[in-house]
Design a protein around this motif. Structure first.
Motif, PDB file in Angstrom:
ATOM      1  N   GLN A   1       0.871  -1.177  -0.073  1.00 49.71           N
ATOM      2  CA  GLN A   1       0.095   0.046   0.020  1.00 49.71           C
ATOM      3  C   GLN A   1       0.739   1.327  -0.035  1.00 49.71           C
ATOM      4  O   GLN A   1       0.673   1.975   1.036  1.00 49.71           O
ATOM      5  CB  GLN A   1      -0.959   0.090   1.174  1.00 49.71           C
ATOM      6  CG  GLN A   1      -2.101  -0.923   1.262  1.00 49.71           C
ATOM      7  CD  GLN A   1      -2.937  -1.097   2.405  1.00 49.71           C
ATOM      8  OE1 GLN A   1      -2.319  -1.404   3.677  1.00 49.71           O
ATOM      9  NE2 GLN A   1      -3.967  -1.025   2.574  1.00 49.71           N
TER      10      GLN A   1
ATOM     11  N   GLU B   1      -7.231   7.767  -6.289  1.00 48.98           N
ATOM     12  CA  GLU B   1      -6.794   6.737  -5.690  1.00 48.98           C
ATOM     13  C   GLU B   1      -6.017   7.073  -4.424  1.00 48.98           C
ATOM     14  O   GLU B   1      -5.486   6.315  -3.682  1.00 48.98           O
ATOM     15  CB  GLU B   1      -5.944   5.675  -6.505  1.00 48.98           C
ATOM     16  CG  GLU B   1      -6.856   5.067  -7.634  1.00 48.98           C
ATOM     17  CD  GLU B   1      -6.160   4.132  -8.676  1.00 48.98           C
ATOM     18  OE1 GLU B   1      -5.081   3.876  -8.161  1.00 48.98           O
ATOM     19  OE2 GLU B   1      -6.722   3.709  -9.560  1.00 48.98           O
TER      20      GLU B   1
ATOM     21  N   ARG C   1      -6.374   3.184   4.216  1.00 49.11           N
ATOM     22  CA  ARG C   1      -6.685   2.532   3.126  1.00 49.11           C
ATOM     23  C   ARG C   1      -7.686   3.186   1.973  1.00 49.11           C
ATOM     24  O   ARG C   1      -8.086   2.846   1.033  1.00 49.11           O
ATOM     25  CB  ARG C   1      -7.363   1.468   3.844  1.00 49.11           C
ATOM     26  CG  ARG C   1      -7.815   0.390   2.830  1.00 49.11           C
ATOM     27  CD  ARG C   1      -8.720  -0.726   3.585  1.00 49.11           C
ATOM     28  NE  ARG C   1      -9.916  -0.265   4.232  1.00 49.11           N
ATOM     29  CZ  ARG C   1     -10.469  -0.641   5.357  1.00 49.11           C
ATOM     30  NH1 ARG C   1     -10.201  -1.966   5.745  1.00 49.11           N
ATOM     31  NH2 ARG C   1     -11.620  -0.188   5.885  1.00 49.11           N
ATOM     32  N   GLN C   2      -8.293   4.344   2.326  1.00 44.36           N
ATOM     33  CA  GLN C   2      -8.993   5.081   1.412  1.00 44.36           C
ATOM     34  C   GLN C   2      -8.637   5.336   0.392  1.00 44.36           C
ATOM     35  O   GLN C   2      -7.386   5.552   0.088  1.00 44.36           O
ATOM     36  CB  GLN C   2      -9.733   6.088   2.218  1.00 44.36           C
ATOM     37  CG  GLN C   2     -10.478   5.987   3.208  1.00 44.36           C
ATOM     38  CD  GLN C   2     -11.589   5.183   3.217  1.00 44.36           C
ATOM     39  OE1 GLN C   2     -12.395   5.113   2.241  1.00 44.36           O
ATOM     40  NE2 GLN C   2     -11.914   3.806   4.006  1.00 44.36           N
TER      41      GLN C   2
ATOM     42  N   TYR D   1     -10.721   2.892  -0.460  1.00 43.42           N
ATOM     43  CA  TYR D   1     -11.062   1.530  -0.851  1.00 43.42           C
ATOM     44  C   TYR D   1     -11.460   0.974   0.679  1.00 43.42           C
ATOM     45  O   TYR D   1     -11.043   1.206   1.613  1.00 43.42           O
ATOM     46  CB  TYR D   1     -10.090   0.801  -1.267  1.00 43.42           C
ATOM     47  CG  TYR D   1      -9.578   1.103  -2.643  1.00 43.42           C
ATOM     48  CD1 TYR D   1     -10.281   0.649  -3.869  1.00 43.42           C
ATOM     49  CD2 TYR D   1      -8.469   1.807  -2.789  1.00 43.42           C
ATOM     50  CE1 TYR D   1      -9.884   0.968  -4.967  1.00 43.42           C
ATOM     51  CE2 TYR D   1      -8.031   2.284  -3.931  1.00 43.42           C
ATOM     52  CZ  TYR D   1      -8.891   1.889  -5.185  1.00 43.42           C
ATOM     53  OH  TYR D   1      -8.322   2.321  -6.365  1.00 43.42           O
ATOM     54  N   THR D   2     -12.402  -0.066   0.461  1.00 49.34           N
ATOM     55  CA  THR D   2     -12.764  -1.094   1.472  1.00 49.34           C
ATOM     56  C   THR D   2     -11.977  -2.217   1.407  1.00 49.34           C
ATOM     57  O   THR D   2     -11.336  -2.625   2.501  1.00 49.34           O
ATOM     58  CB  THR D   2     -14.187  -1.278   1.778  1.00 49.34           C
ATOM     59  OG1 THR D   2     -14.963  -1.585   0.469  1.00 49.34           O
ATOM     60  CG2 THR D   2     -15.008  -0.151   2.368  1.00 49.34           C
TER      61      THR D   2
ATOM     62  N   TYR E   1      -8.984  -3.211  -0.505  1.00 54.40           N
ATOM     63  CA  TYR E   1      -7.890  -2.283  -1.246  1.00 54.40           C
ATOM     64  C   TYR E   1      -7.546  -2.698  -2.691  1.00 54.40           C
ATOM     65  O   TYR E   1      -7.312  -3.738  -3.166  1.00 54.40           O
ATOM     66  CB  TYR E   1      -6.482  -2.204  -0.518  1.00 54.40           C
ATOM     67  CG  TYR E   1      -5.612  -1.347  -0.760  1.00 54.40           C
ATOM     68  CD1 TYR E   1      -5.688   0.116  -0.448  1.00 54.40           C
ATOM     69  CD2 TYR E   1      -4.414  -1.718  -1.599  1.00 54.40           C
ATOM     70  CE1 TYR E   1      -4.668   1.015  -0.794  1.00 54.40           C
ATOM     71  CE2 TYR E   1      -3.334  -0.755  -1.904  1.00 54.40           C
ATOM     72  CZ  TYR E   1      -3.673   0.571  -1.704  1.00 54.40           C
ATOM     73  OH  TYR E   1      -2.774   1.552  -1.839  1.00 54.40           O
ATOM     74  N   GLY E   2      -7.680  -1.543  -3.381  1.00 52.33           N
ATOM     75  CA  GLY E   2      -7.482  -1.642  -4.980  1.00 52.33           C
ATOM     76  C   GLY E   2      -8.487  -2.345  -5.804  1.00 52.33           C
ATOM     77  O   GLY E   2      -8.749  -2.474  -6.815  1.00 52.33           O
TER      78      GLY E   2
ATOM     79  N   MET F   1     -12.413  -2.797  -4.245  1.00 51.57           N
ATOM     80  CA  MET F   1     -13.647  -2.286  -3.876  1.00 51.57           C
ATOM     81  C   MET F   1     -13.787  -1.033  -3.500  1.00 51.57           C
ATOM     82  O   MET F   1     -13.159  -0.773  -2.147  1.00 51.57           O
ATOM     83  CB  MET F   1     -14.842  -3.195  -3.123  1.00 51.57           C
ATOM     84  CG  MET F   1     -15.981  -2.985  -2.910  1.00 51.57           C
ATOM     85  SD  MET F   1     -16.682  -4.279  -1.944  1.00 51.57           S
ATOM     86  CE  MET F   1     -18.423  -3.837  -2.212  1.00 51.57           C
ATOM     87  N   ARG F   2     -14.489   0.167  -3.900  1.00 48.40           N
ATOM     88  CA  ARG F   2     -14.576   1.342  -3.260  1.00 48.40           C
ATOM     89  C   ARG F   2     -15.252   1.563  -2.127  1.00 48.40           C
ATOM     90  O   ARG F   2     -16.215   0.889  -2.379  1.00 48.40           O
ATOM     91  CB  ARG F   2     -14.382   2.452  -4.445  1.00 48.40           C
ATOM     92  CG  ARG F   2     -13.224   2.647  -5.248  1.00 48.40           C
ATOM     93  CD  ARG F   2     -13.757   3.527  -6.471  1.00 48.40           C
ATOM     94  NE  ARG F   2     -12.461   3.868  -7.216  1.00 48.40           N
ATOM     95  CZ  ARG F   2     -11.607   4.792  -7.023  1.00 48.40           C
ATOM     96  NH1 ARG F   2     -11.633   5.720  -6.020  1.00 48.40           N
ATOM     97  NH2 ARG F   2     -10.648   4.956  -7.726  1.00 48.40           N
ATOM     98  N   THR F   3     -15.043   2.412  -1.286  1.00 45.63           N
ATOM     99  CA  THR F   3     -15.915   2.688  -0.036  1.00 45.63           C
ATOM    100  C   THR F   3     -17.204   3.139  -0.553  1.00 45.63           C
ATOM    101  O   THR F   3     -18.365   2.822   0.006  1.00 45.63           O
ATOM    102  CB  THR F   3     -15.374   3.674   0.894  1.00 45.63           C
ATOM    103  OG1 THR F   3     -13.788   3.506   1.187  1.00 45.63           O
ATOM    104  CG2 THR F   3     -16.220   4.150   2.107  1.00 45.63           C
TER     105      THR F   3
ATOM    106  N   SER G   1     -19.585   0.488  -1.459  1.00 44.46           N
ATOM    107  CA  SER G   1     -19.817  -0.411  -0.419  1.00 44.46           C
ATOM    108  C   SER G   1     -21.023  -0.180   0.390  1.00 44.46           C
ATOM    109  O   SER G   1     -21.579  -0.747   0.999  1.00 44.46           O
ATOM    110  CB  SER G   1     -18.700  -0.794   0.513  1.00 44.46           C
ATOM    111  OG  SER G   1     -17.428  -0.932  -0.213  1.00 44.46           O
TER     112      SER G   1
END
Length: 474
Positions: free
Chosen positions: A251, A316, A385-386, A388-389, A391-392, A394-396, A399
């Motif tokens: 990350q 990203e 981590r944002q 993403y929920t 990582y890489g 699935m975006r928050t 979700s």
């Protein structure tokens, strides 16, 4: 009631709020359970009533903390259905079993033996009681293992495939459980829990030593806590460094945010000690830096290139402010812990560890430091981590449940009010327990040993550490 925020932001704040309340209780109960196991083992080995007194003293505190942790954890888990149902649908095949295994292997173990550990000594005998205490302690560690595995998979997903509608399908459970960041996160988390407990125990012991430096139970708990601080803190710093290297590998954008590197450094990155992130201008204002040291720490080469946030697409990049400051709070507390541990070694060598009021005052100030550090570390890793929920992948924003901002805002207000009332009362009660001297009402029964029966009275307290055995043992 949307407070001018989106439903996504309110849902994130709500989850962060409930997890923050929840996290402080397991962080304490994991270490306290192991501490109780050690105290009970020392009592069985030495038959010194002081260890039994300490076990009885801390078991009540553990029971209250464990209960609040269970309640807050249940409330937190409901949000996977209310606010994050799309995440639950797409990642549930991976996350659901991991959390289910935590209940089956850890929570059932803890719940099954908790009553015996707390109340069963006289009913089941010393041997089975020790098994129960150890089972509860092991259960807390197993619980941490499964939860950390699930969280780590969200940071470094492995062992999965994605079906035609975007759901994650387990393919290799070994790779899922032991994903690339899991060993580092688990070790870092468990050591953090031990240090959290150690500094809380040390603060309570220091408080009672300031009231009465001859209190033997206070001496023992303070001494054990300071040994833990002196030995485990440097290990935790090394583990944290390895965790950072693992994060850089998997990350790198998070590392750039933590370090405040908006721009890439092709000829070696500095170590930023302090600065003010300027998100609008994408720069770090008022930076205090040590040239080349960032690359030396992260890459083991002062001239090694290091990517900044400009190396990643704008959509990203994680936010910088929270990871930047939270990381520095965590690291600063870590070195303060190391300083107190070294100070205690110096005082121990000088023979005044139990009579040094400034050391005791410093230990009281550092009492909450473990709780602050674990929360700062959690904010660093989760906000970093944002966006993403998973990582890489699935975006928050993808979700979130189909809920409106006013509904999430109203439930957030309800959570805040109820949590501060209920858990505020619980924390107040814990502080009342901490203020009790570690000499229990049952002491007159414990002290009916051979010395008391023979009419021998323990001698006056000494400035140096009390030796085990002899008339001072009671």
């Amino acid at each position: 009631m949307d407070f001018g925020m989106t439903a996504e932001m309110l849902a994130r704040i709500q989850f962060a709020f409930t997890v923050s309340f929840h996290f402080i209780f397991p962080a304490f109960s994991i270490g306290t359970a192991s501490y109780l196991m050690v105290l009970n083992g020392l009592w069985l080995w030495k038959r010194d009533p002081a260890y039994l007194r300490l076990f009885e003293y801390w078991k009540t505190i553990f029971a209250v903390t464990f209960g609040m942790g269970v309640v807050s954890g249940i409330v937190m888990s409901y949000q996977f259905g209310t606010n994050w149902s799309v995440f639950s649908d797409r990642a549930g095949a991976v996350i659901g079993p991991l959390m289910g295994y935590e209940v089956l292997t850890a929570f059932f173990l803890e719940a099954g033996f908790l009553g015996i550990a707390l109340f069963g000594r006289k009913r089941v005998g010393d041997a089975l009681h020790m098994v129960a205490v150890a089972a509860v302690a092991i259960g807390t560690l197993i619980s941490a293992t499964w939860i950390t595995s699930a969280n780590s998979w969200m940071h470094t997903p492995a062992g999965y495939s994605v079906d035609e509608i975007g759901r994650f399908i387990p393919e290799d459970w070994w790779a899922i459980i032991f994903n690339p960041s899991f060993p580092y996160r688990l070790t870092h988390t468990v050591l953090a829990a031990f240090l959290t407990t150690a500094f809380a125990v040390g603060a309570v012991g220091a408080w009672h030593l300031l009231q009465d430096k001859s209190n033997r139970q206070a001496r023992i708990m303070f001494s054990m806590a300071m040994w833990m601080a002196a030995i485990v803190t440097p290990i935790q710093i090394l583990v944290g460094d390895q965790h950072g290297l693992n994060t850089l590998e998997h990350q790198p954008a998070k590392i750039a945010a933590m370090e405040g590197h908006y721009e890439s450094h092709p000829d070696g990155a500095p170590l930023v000690l302090f600065g003010v992130p300027n998100e609008a201008e994408q720069r770090l204002d008022y930076a205090v830096e040590i040239p080349k040291l960032g690359s030396l720490i992260l890459m083991h080469d002062p001239n090694a290139p290091l990517d900044g946030l400009d190396a990643f697409p704008e959509d990203e990049r994680p936010p910088v402010v929270i990871p930047f400051y939270a990381f520095r709070i965590m690291v600063g507390i870590g070195f303060a812990m190391l300083g107190l541990g070294l100070w205690s070694l110096w005082a121990r060598w000088r023979g005044n560890i139990y009579s040094n009021p400034w050391l005791h005052r410093a230990a009281i100030v550092m009492g909450p430091s473990g709780f602050v550090a674990v929360l700062a570390g959690w904010y660093t890793t989760e906000v970093g981590r944002q966006p993403y929920t998973v990582y890489g992948l699935m975006r928050t924003a993808e979700s979130l449940s189909p809920v409106e901002a006013p509904a999430v805002g109203a439930s957030l207000v309800a959570f805040v009010v109820v949590y501060f009332l209920v858990f505020g009362a619980g924390v107040f009660y814990l502080f009342r327990l901490f203020r009790r001297p570690p000499i229990l009402e049952e002491d007159h029964e414990l002290d009916k040993g051979p010395h008391r029966a023979a009419g021998i009275t323990p001698g006056p307290a000494q400035e140096e550490p009390i030796r085990e055995g002899g008339s001072h043992a009671v």
